[in-house]
Design a protein around this motif. Structure first.
Motif, PDB file in Angstrom:
ATOM      1  N   PRO A 313      45.455 -83.520  38.877  1.00 27.95           N
ATOM      2  CA  PRO A 313      44.177 -83.002  39.467  1.00 27.95           C
ATOM      3  C   PRO A 313      43.320 -82.730  38.295  1.00 27.95           C
ATOM      4  CG  PRO A 313      45.753 -81.294  39.403  1.00 27.95           C
ATOM      5  CD  PRO A 313      46.642 -82.506  38.962  1.00 27.95           C
ATOM      6  N   GLY A 314      42.007 -82.736  38.692  1.00 35.67           N
ATOM      7  CA  GLY A 314      40.858 -82.248  37.604  1.00 35.67           C
ATOM      8  C   GLY A 314      41.270 -80.845  37.159  1.00 35.67           C
ATOM      9  N   PHE A 315      40.899 -80.797  35.934  1.00 38.25           N
ATOM     10  CA  PHE A 315      41.283 -79.536  35.336  1.00 38.25           C
ATOM     11  C   PHE A 315      40.019 -78.651  34.436  1.00 38.25           C
ATOM     12  CE2 PHE A 315      44.542 -76.529  33.640  1.00 38.25           C
ATOM     13  CZ  PHE A 315      45.730 -76.909  34.416  1.00 38.25           C
ATOM     14  N   THR A 316      38.812 -78.952  34.955  1.00 36.42           N
ATOM     15  CA  THR A 316      37.966 -78.221  34.447  1.00 36.42           C
ATOM     16  C   THR A 316      37.884 -76.721  34.739  1.00 36.42           C
ATOM     17  OG1 THR A 316      36.233 -78.600  35.763  1.00 36.42           O
ATOM     18  CG2 THR A 316      36.298 -80.417  34.324  1.00 36.42           C
ATOM     19  N   GLY A 317      37.111 -75.931  34.138  1.00 32.81           N
ATOM     20  CA  GLY A 317      36.809 -74.497  34.457  1.00 32.81           C
ATOM     21  C   GLY A 317      36.638 -74.403  35.824  1.00 32.81           C
ATOM     22  N   THR A 318      35.863 -75.475  36.473  1.00 37.31           N
ATOM     23  CA  THR A 318      35.611 -75.104  37.884  1.00 37.31           C
ATOM     24  C   THR A 318      36.189 -76.032  38.686  1.00 37.31           C
ATOM     25  OG1 THR A 318      33.753 -76.789  37.485  1.00 37.31           O
ATOM     26  CG2 THR A 318      33.226 -74.414  37.197  1.00 37.31           C
ATOM     27  N   SER A 319      37.291 -76.665  38.191  1.00 34.85           N
ATOM     28  CA  SER A 319      38.386 -77.530  39.415  1.00 34.85           C
ATOM     29  C   SER A 319      38.790 -76.667  40.098  1.00 34.85           C
ATOM     30  CB  SER A 319      39.174 -78.421  38.333  1.00 34.85           C
ATOM     31  OG  SER A 319      38.359 -79.260  37.803  1.00 34.85           O
ATOM     32  N   MET A 320      39.197 -77.273  41.365  1.00 39.84           N
ATOM     33  CA  MET A 320      39.895 -76.421  42.267  1.00 39.84           C
ATOM     34  C   MET A 320      41.284 -75.977  41.873  1.00 39.84           C
ATOM     35  SD  MET A 320      39.877 -75.139  45.315  1.00 39.84           S
ATOM     36  CE  MET A 320      38.734 -76.074  46.719  1.00 39.84           C
ATOM     37  N   TYR A 321      42.292 -76.806  41.034  1.00 44.89           N
ATOM     38  CA  TYR A 321      43.486 -76.503  40.601  1.00 44.89           C
ATOM     39  C   TYR A 321      43.541 -75.148  39.897  1.00 44.89           C
ATOM     40  CZ  TYR A 321      48.331 -77.021  39.361  1.00 44.89           C
ATOM     41  OH  TYR A 321      49.600 -76.604  39.185  1.00 44.89           O
ATOM     42  N   PRO A 322      43.140 -75.242  38.844  1.00 46.60           N
ATOM     43  CA  PRO A 322      43.111 -73.710  38.145  1.00 46.60           C
ATOM     44  C   PRO A 322      42.354 -72.623  38.785  1.00 46.60           C
ATOM     45  CG  PRO A 322      41.380 -75.229  37.137  1.00 46.60           C
ATOM     46  CD  PRO A 322      42.144 -76.011  38.137  1.00 46.60           C
ATOM     47  N   VAL A 323      41.339 -72.782  39.583  1.00 47.80           N
ATOM     48  CA  VAL A 323      40.641 -71.827  40.409  1.00 47.80           C
ATOM     49  C   VAL A 323      41.638 -71.329  41.359  1.00 47.80           C
ATOM     50  CG1 VAL A 323      38.858 -71.219  41.735  1.00 47.80           C
ATOM     51  CG2 VAL A 323      38.284 -72.569  40.104  1.00 47.80           C
ATOM     52  N   MET A 324      42.642 -72.388  42.321  1.00 45.43           N
ATOM     53  CA  MET A 324      43.348 -71.745  42.985  1.00 45.43           C
ATOM     54  C   MET A 324      44.677 -70.827  42.449  1.00 45.43           C
ATOM     55  SD  MET A 324      44.038 -74.770  45.936  1.00 45.43           S
ATOM     56  CE  MET A 324      43.964 -76.358  44.965  1.00 45.43           C
ATOM     57  N   TRP A 325      44.895 -70.955  41.329  1.00 40.40           N
ATOM     58  CA  TRP A 325      46.013 -70.070  40.655  1.00 40.40           C
ATOM     59  C   TRP A 325      45.476 -68.849  40.196  1.00 40.40           C
ATOM     60  CZ3 TRP A 325      50.499 -70.332  42.155  1.00 40.40           C
ATOM     61  CH2 TRP A 325      51.239 -71.565  42.296  1.00 40.40           C
ATOM     62  N   GLU A 326      44.218 -69.055  39.685  1.00 37.17           N
ATOM     63  CA  GLU A 326      43.538 -67.772  39.300  1.00 37.17           C
ATOM     64  C   GLU A 326      43.468 -66.769  40.489  1.00 37.17           C
ATOM     65  OE1 GLU A 326      40.944 -64.716  38.332  1.00 37.17           O
ATOM     66  OE2 GLU A 326      40.105 -66.279  39.863  1.00 37.17           O
ATOM     67  N   ARG A 327      42.941 -67.446  41.723  1.00 33.83           N
ATOM     68  CA  ARG A 327      42.503 -66.562  42.848  1.00 33.83           C
ATOM     69  C   ARG A 327      43.920 -65.958  43.487  1.00 33.83           C
ATOM     70  NH1 ARG A 327      36.960 -69.033  44.917  1.00 33.83           N
ATOM     71  NH2 ARG A 327      35.890 -68.843  43.116  1.00 33.83           N
ATOM     72  N   THR A 328      44.967 -67.108  43.291  1.00 31.07           N
ATOM     73  CA  THR A 328      46.244 -66.598  43.997  1.00 31.07           C
ATOM     74  C   THR A 328      46.929 -65.637  43.285  1.00 31.07           C
ATOM     75  OG1 THR A 328      46.611 -68.782  44.978  1.00 31.07           O
ATOM     76  CG2 THR A 328      48.419 -67.700  44.726  1.00 31.07           C
ATOM     77  N   SER A 329      47.287 -65.865  41.892  1.00 35.29           N
ATOM     78  CA  SER A 329      48.316 -65.052  41.115  1.00 35.29           C
ATOM     79  C   SER A 329      47.472 -64.435  39.996  1.00 35.29           C
ATOM     80  CB  SER A 329      49.309 -65.958  40.669  1.00 35.29           C
ATOM     81  OG  SER A 329      49.977 -66.695  41.731  1.00 35.29           O
TER      82      SER A 329
END
Length: 358
Positions: A313-329
């Motif tokens: 998946p896209g992995f920029t600072g505003t991509s969904m994948y890293p943001v979902m992990w930051e907000r989940t855990s």
């Protein structure tokens, strides 16, 4: 001695530009007290180039486009491998190659032959997840609900356009989406509400791939889940992009400054948990490892349909994948990269314990 991490980006794909966006963020976020980072740029012609370990983060995305020596891909790959990949010490590869010749098992096969650990899915799962048609066949066997769809080859299209469109109208209907089977980022995809637009969409999609998927439109919401892990993967809270367009195309994904995320998505808790469970089932069924983003549609009656799996998946600072992990855990971006590298190394060590001789 610090671990050497070779970051592959660019590549022979229509998603070359998306790869540069991802690489710019990743390279600027890696912990250089822990890693010696080697940017490896791959041109659209398949030429590899590396200027050694990165001393400072790149100031702009344009600086990532390294000058590749002339010649052919084999010579340039051999030069980079012999000069840098053969250096002593612990090493790993972080492939940031979206689409063909990078996300489809080809680079993964090369890294398996080199016996170097790498982040993400292995040869089989990379190939399956990028090929939407084959992925749908596996998910169908798993009993996971999907949209109505057909697969179209160029031979079928050349044999009779009118017959093919009659077939698609009967099996899928309008509006429908025409997609290259092995591309992401909504490149080459068309929303087709009529026969004339269906024909134009098929012609366009065949510019990018020799196999297409045509699927019916689900009126509802697009929900995404981030998954990571090897044998015991975990799923994030589901998220959703908030936008006002009928077709969430490349322009909307990457150029719309008003785009917002909702994590967790505003859905009843039982639907959120069902989506997480389905994401893990799909990830395991496709033998995924390291990471993937699993995308769903939820219709107005609460029906859940798996759309596709994105193994890189896209992995920029505003991509969904890293943001979902930051907000989940609460996992920050740099730590997420560390975890994904650890998963790749663990998978490599596990495979090396297997016996390959009698």
């Amino acid at each position: 001695m610090k671990m050497k991490v070779f970051v592959l980006y660019g590549g022979r794909s229509a998603e070359h530009e998306v790869s540069l966006r991802t690489a710019f963020t990743v390279l600027g976020s890696m912990d250089r007290s822990r890693y010696d980072v080697y940017p490896v740029y791959i041109t659209t012609d398949g030429l590899w180039s590396c200027n050694g370990a990165m001393k400072e983060p790149f100031a702009s995305k344009e600086e990532l486009v390294l000058t590749a020596a002339g010649g052919d891909p084999a010579g340039s790959i051999g030069e980079v491998l012999s000069r840098y990949f053969s250096l002593p010490g612990k090493k790993a590869v972080l492939p940031l190659l979206h689409g063909s010749y990078g996300e489809d098992g080809t680079v993964q096969g090369l890294l398996e032959l080199l016996d170097i650990p790498y982040v993400g899915n292995g040869v089989l799962s990379a190939a399956l997840t990028l090929d939407k048609a084959m992925c749908k066949k596996v998910l169908e066997q798993e009993g996971i609900a999907q949209t109505r769809h057909v697969t179209l080859s160029p031979e079928q299209w050349l044999d009779g356009r009118e017959d093919v469109m009659d077939w698609i109208e009967g099996e899928v209907g309008y509006p429908c989406y025409v997609k290259p089977a092995s591309l992401g980022s909504s490149i080459g995809i068309s929303r087709c509400p009529s026969r004339s637009e269906l024909e134009a969409g098929i012609v366009q999609a065949f510019r990018y791939d020799r196999k297409l998927v045509v699927e019916t439109e689900i009126v509802g919401r697009e929900i995404q889940v981030a998954v990571m892990g090897n044998g015991a993967p975990v799923a994030s809270l589901p998220g959703e992009f908030l936008h006002g367009v009928d077709f969430f195309d490349f322009q909307a994904k990457y150029m719309d400054q008003s785009l917002r995320m909702s994590v967790p998505a505003e859905l009843p808790s039982h639907l959120l948990e069902e989506i997480r469970t389905l994401a893990l089932r799909a990830y395991i069924a496709l033998d995924c490892a390291g990471l993937a983003r699993v995308d769903f549609f939820v219709d107005g009656q609460g029906g859940i349909f798996l759309n596709e799996i994105n193994a890189l998946p896209g992995f920029t600072g505003t991509s969904m994948y890293p943001v979902m992990w930051e907000r989940t855990s609460g996992i920050p971006y740099g730590e997420l990269l560390d975890r994904l590298l650890d998963y790749g190394i663990a998978r490599h060590e596990e495979k090396r314990r297997l016996q390959f001789a009698r």
